[in-house]
Design an enzyme around this catalytic site. Sequence first.
Site, PDB file in Angstrom:
ATOM      1  N   CYS A   2      -9.442  12.858   2.224  1.00  0.00           N
ATOM      2  CA  CYS A   2     -10.270  14.059   2.224  1.00  0.00           C
ATOM      3  C   CYS A   2     -10.938  14.269   0.868  1.00  0.00           C
ATOM      4  O   CYS A   2     -10.470  13.788  -0.161  1.00  0.00           O
ATOM      5  CB  CYS A   2      -9.429  15.272   2.570  1.00  0.00           C
ATOM      6  SG  CYS A   2      -8.477  15.106   4.094  1.00  0.00           S
ATOM      7  N   ARG A  27     -14.373   7.707   0.371  1.00  0.00           N
ATOM      8  CA  ARG A  27     -12.957   8.001   0.564  1.00  0.00           C
ATOM      9  C   ARG A  27     -12.550   7.899   2.035  1.00  0.00           C
ATOM     10  O   ARG A  27     -11.375   7.784   2.340  1.00  0.00           O
ATOM     11  CB  ARG A  27     -12.633   9.404   0.033  1.00  0.00           C
ATOM     12  CG  ARG A  27     -12.866   9.545  -1.454  1.00  0.00           C
ATOM     13  CD  ARG A  27     -12.883  11.006  -1.880  1.00  0.00           C
ATOM     14  NE  ARG A  27     -11.580  11.632  -1.734  1.00  0.00           N
ATOM     15  CZ  ARG A  27     -10.679  11.711  -2.692  1.00  0.00           C
ATOM     16  NH1 ARG A  27     -10.923  11.169  -3.873  1.00  0.00           N
ATOM     17  NH2 ARG A  27      -9.531  12.321  -2.504  1.00  0.00           N
ATOM     18  N   TRP A  74     -10.281  13.858   6.614  1.00  0.00           N
ATOM     19  CA  TRP A  74      -9.694  12.722   7.313  1.00  0.00           C
ATOM     20  C   TRP A  74      -8.474  13.259   8.049  1.00  0.00           C
ATOM     21  O   TRP A  74      -7.555  13.807   7.447  1.00  0.00           O
ATOM     22  CB  TRP A  74      -9.324  11.616   6.330  1.00  0.00           C
ATOM     23  CG  TRP A  74      -8.720  10.446   6.988  1.00  0.00           C
ATOM     24  CD1 TRP A  74      -9.352   9.490   7.716  1.00  0.00           C
ATOM     25  CD2 TRP A  74      -7.333  10.117   7.000  1.00  0.00           C
ATOM     26  NE1 TRP A  74      -8.441   8.593   8.182  1.00  0.00           N
ATOM     27  CE2 TRP A  74      -7.202   8.944   7.760  1.00  0.00           C
ATOM     28  CE3 TRP A  74      -6.201  10.692   6.443  1.00  0.00           C
ATOM     29  CZ2 TRP A  74      -5.978   8.339   7.982  1.00  0.00           C
ATOM     30  CZ3 TRP A  74      -4.977  10.097   6.657  1.00  0.00           C
ATOM     31  CH2 TRP A  74      -4.882   8.924   7.423  1.00  0.00           C
ATOM     32  N   ASN A  98      -6.904  19.229   0.581  1.00  0.00           N
ATOM     33  CA  ASN A  98      -6.508  17.820   0.664  1.00  0.00           C
ATOM     34  C   ASN A  98      -4.987  17.741   0.669  1.00  0.00           C
ATOM     35  O   ASN A  98      -4.319  18.549   0.030  1.00  0.00           O
ATOM     36  CB  ASN A  98      -7.018  17.035  -0.543  1.00  0.00           C
ATOM     37  CG  ASN A  98      -8.516  16.876  -0.550  1.00  0.00           C
ATOM     38  OD1 ASN A  98      -9.200  17.202   0.407  1.00  0.00           O
ATOM     39  ND2 ASN A  98      -9.038  16.372  -1.661  1.00  0.00           N
ATOM     40  N   GLY A  99      -4.440  16.721   1.331  1.00  0.00           N
ATOM     41  CA  GLY A  99      -3.006  16.500   1.288  1.00  0.00           C
ATOM     42  C   GLY A  99      -2.279  17.149   2.453  1.00  0.00           C
ATOM     43  O   GLY A  99      -2.869  17.460   3.492  1.00  0.00           O
ATOM     44  N   GLU A 479       8.826  -7.453  -7.525  1.00  0.00           N
ATOM     45  CA  GLU A 479       7.542  -6.792  -7.747  1.00  0.00           C
ATOM     46  C   GLU A 479       7.456  -6.231  -9.163  1.00  0.00           C
ATOM     47  O   GLU A 479       6.416  -6.334  -9.821  1.00  0.00           O
ATOM     48  CB  GLU A 479       7.355  -5.674  -6.717  1.00  0.00           C
ATOM     49  CG  GLU A 479       6.222  -4.708  -6.993  1.00  0.00           C
ATOM     50  CD  GLU A 479       4.840  -5.329  -7.029  1.00  0.00           C
ATOM     51  OE1 GLU A 479       3.894  -4.621  -7.428  1.00  0.00           O
ATOM     52  OE2 GLU A 479       4.676  -6.521  -6.678  1.00  0.00           O
ATOM     53  N   LYS A 483       4.603  -7.278 -11.917  1.00  0.00           N
ATOM     54  CA  LYS A 483       3.727  -6.331 -12.606  1.00  0.00           C
ATOM     55  C   LYS A 483       3.775  -6.541 -14.119  1.00  0.00           C
ATOM     56  O   LYS A 483       2.755  -6.530 -14.801  1.00  0.00           O
ATOM     57  CB  LYS A 483       4.140  -4.885 -12.277  1.00  0.00           C
ATOM     58  CG  LYS A 483       3.694  -4.403 -10.930  1.00  0.00           C
ATOM     59  CD  LYS A 483       2.185  -4.217 -10.896  1.00  0.00           C
ATOM     60  CE  LYS A 483       1.670  -4.241  -9.470  1.00  0.00           C
ATOM     61  NZ  LYS A 483       1.681  -5.562  -8.852  1.00  0.00           N
ATOM     62  N   GLU A 486       1.960  -9.742 -15.071  1.00  0.00           N
ATOM     63  CA  GLU A 486       0.514  -9.677 -14.866  1.00  0.00           C
ATOM     64  C   GLU A 486      -0.205  -9.007 -16.025  1.00  0.00           C
ATOM     65  O   GLU A 486      -1.272  -9.471 -16.451  1.00  0.00           O
ATOM     66  CB  GLU A 486       0.209  -8.880 -13.585  1.00  0.00           C
ATOM     67  CG  GLU A 486       0.433  -9.628 -12.288  1.00  0.00           C
ATOM     68  CD  GLU A 486       0.073  -8.767 -11.098  1.00  0.00           C
ATOM     69  OE1 GLU A 486      -0.703  -9.228 -10.244  1.00  0.00           O
ATOM     70  OE2 GLU A 486       0.569  -7.619 -11.010  1.00  0.00           O
ATOM     71  N   HIS A 502      25.108 -17.092 -10.112  1.00  0.00           N
ATOM     72  CA  HIS A 502      24.785 -18.449  -9.656  1.00  0.00           C
ATOM     73  C   HIS A 502      23.749 -19.117 -10.557  1.00  0.00           C
ATOM     74  O   HIS A 502      23.094 -20.071 -10.136  1.00  0.00           O
ATOM     75  CB  HIS A 502      24.298 -18.417  -8.208  1.00  0.00           C
ATOM     76  CG  HIS A 502      25.345 -17.962  -7.245  1.00  0.00           C
ATOM     77  ND1 HIS A 502      26.390 -18.753  -6.847  1.00  0.00           N
ATOM     78  CD2 HIS A 502      25.521 -16.769  -6.628  1.00  0.00           C
ATOM     79  CE1 HIS A 502      27.161 -18.090  -6.014  1.00  0.00           C
ATOM     80  NE2 HIS A 502      26.659 -16.879  -5.855  1.00  0.00           N
ATOM     81  N   LYS A 602      -9.177  -9.626  -8.713  1.00  0.00           N
ATOM     82  CA  LYS A 602      -8.677  -8.638  -7.768  1.00  0.00           C
ATOM     83  C   LYS A 602      -8.491  -9.226  -6.388  1.00  0.00           C
ATOM     84  O   LYS A 602      -7.484  -8.997  -5.732  1.00  0.00           O
ATOM     85  CB  LYS A 602      -9.644  -7.445  -7.702  1.00  0.00           C
ATOM     86  CG  LYS A 602      -9.153  -6.297  -6.820  1.00  0.00           C
ATOM     87  CD  LYS A 602      -7.878  -5.695  -7.383  1.00  0.00           C
ATOM     88  CE  LYS A 602      -7.364  -4.556  -6.529  1.00  0.00           C
ATOM     89  NZ  LYS A 602      -6.052  -4.083  -6.971  1.00  0.00           N
TER      90      LYS A 602
END
Length: 607
Positions: A2, A27, A74, A98-99, A479, A483, A486, A502, A602
């Site tokens: 929204c 959006r 939305w 919004n939200g 992950e 990050k 990267e 191990h 990207k």
Amino acid sequence: MCGIVGVIGNSEAAPLLVEGLKRLEYRGYDSAGVATLVNGSIDRRRAEGKLVNLEGRIQDEPITGDIGIGHTRWATHGVPNETNAHPHATDKVAVVHNGIIENYRELAEELSALGHTFASETDTEMAAQLITRYLNEGMSPKDATAASLKRFEGAFALAIIFTGEHDLMIGARRGSPLAVGWGEGEMYLGSDAMALAPLTERISYLEEGDWVVLSRTGAEFFDASDNPVSREVKQTARSGALIGKGNHRHFMQKEIHEQPTVISDTLWTFFNPATRSIHFPDLPFDLANLSKVTLIACGTSFYAAMVAKYWFERIAGVAVEIDIASEFRYRESPLPEGGLALFISQSGETADTLAALRYAREQKQHIATIVNVPESSMARESDLILQTHAGPEIGVASTKAFTCQLVTLACFAIAMAKARGTIDAEQEAHLSHAITEVPSRAAEVLHHDEAIRALAEDICEARDILYIGRGTGYPLAMEGALKLKEISYIHAEGYAAGELKHGPIALIDEEVPVIVIAPTDDLFEKTISNMQEVMARGGRVIFFSDSEGVAKVGDEAAGKIALPTVDPFVAPILYAIPVQLLAYHVAVLKGTDVDQPRNLAKSVTVE
């Protein structure tokens, strides 16, 4: 996602509102509307579909007034139609929003008992009605709004105008961004500073929990405790790329902080507020009769698939294979006819993943894609598109796209479990409730930003860093390590905590920080045992858990962050955020190019 625009001006507001909304079209939305004050009374124009429909409506039925609010909606609560479109209004107030206001149902029931009636299916109308209730009790617009904000739970942004108040607009934010624009004898509100670019180059950003009172001569800011505060006025360039950072130093930082909003936007694609349940309409295949599920992705999206494997197998009782797209198709894996191949990609153009999709199609698999770009190649070649609503992600290191993928996968796991009969109605309700809490809990996680930055100062000079976790914490460990690699260029590895003995434990000494991801789930005690093994060998532990977990560990860890307590089912979505923030702050301290790290792109559109 929204969008909000507000104007207190010296000329007709409607054209400025529509122009601002056009700049927010990227959006995503399914209805739009504006409201103005005309001789003290609220006047509205709303339309289902694209802004061209609203423009046509305004052309046929002109709307005047120099103060107004506009919105692109939305759909979350209620289907996308004119009745549910914003602004929502009573005889005293008009609101755009919004939200999600999570406790709207309880508040609506309270208001209904007092005689308030509702025309729509939205949580936003409840907000308008609650403010109206307090106005009817004799409160001023300012006090009525402050009282209402204290009763709302969730992640949201609001813009409000009041009958008879031609020099007053109120905005508020909690977990959803909102910006104030400064003009000459005019003031503006926007959920995205992009919307305000044609109107002003002077912007202030509401901080978490802030609300603001606008008049033509300026703005009064208040914090969540209603204390007056000052917010810096920033001079911005008018280019979308520059304004897109808002008050953040990097796109990555901005995108991390957008997560409460975009998680909410994505969640409400699949959550039916009327039944309080997850709903996937018009599926092109039967979830109950899938012979196998194969999850395929690259990079960060692959770690989302790893988390989903735990969910699908534990909750839905279905056998799941996961693979990296660049390896999958070269193995020529036999796939049983009637299986589901589910592909995960932010761009929908990743070359390896697209090639794997075409291989799965040849193997007569049902094809589903989780993607942020519905017009992408992968989306066009799929039987089912599960769209994330992360919005544009500019930073190369994926943040908000990852958490939106996790939300989508969690919802799909619940739907699959329901279809296969592996959970009952009570379990479904429990899991569904747990996931609806995620947007507001994500906003709480962001409150730890400064504490995480302090932890980053302690580890930014390390040469090697290990991340460990168990269960769904294991993919989060991988992950987190990705990050850090990267964007800071520090060597980091993620391991299943039980695997330390191990081999990797040989790397541990006092120079190696170890990041431990340990929500208080059924594997917590085992994770703590592995952490003790690390500390016994001199490793410096940074501990991410909830308040219960942090209390059990006490002062043994070198650093610790107590995250919100949530159901273990949704913990990986929240625990993604602190590992993102830690990587971000380490990279900033090292002075690397956060948004465009070396050697990376990207979208990887070549093999």
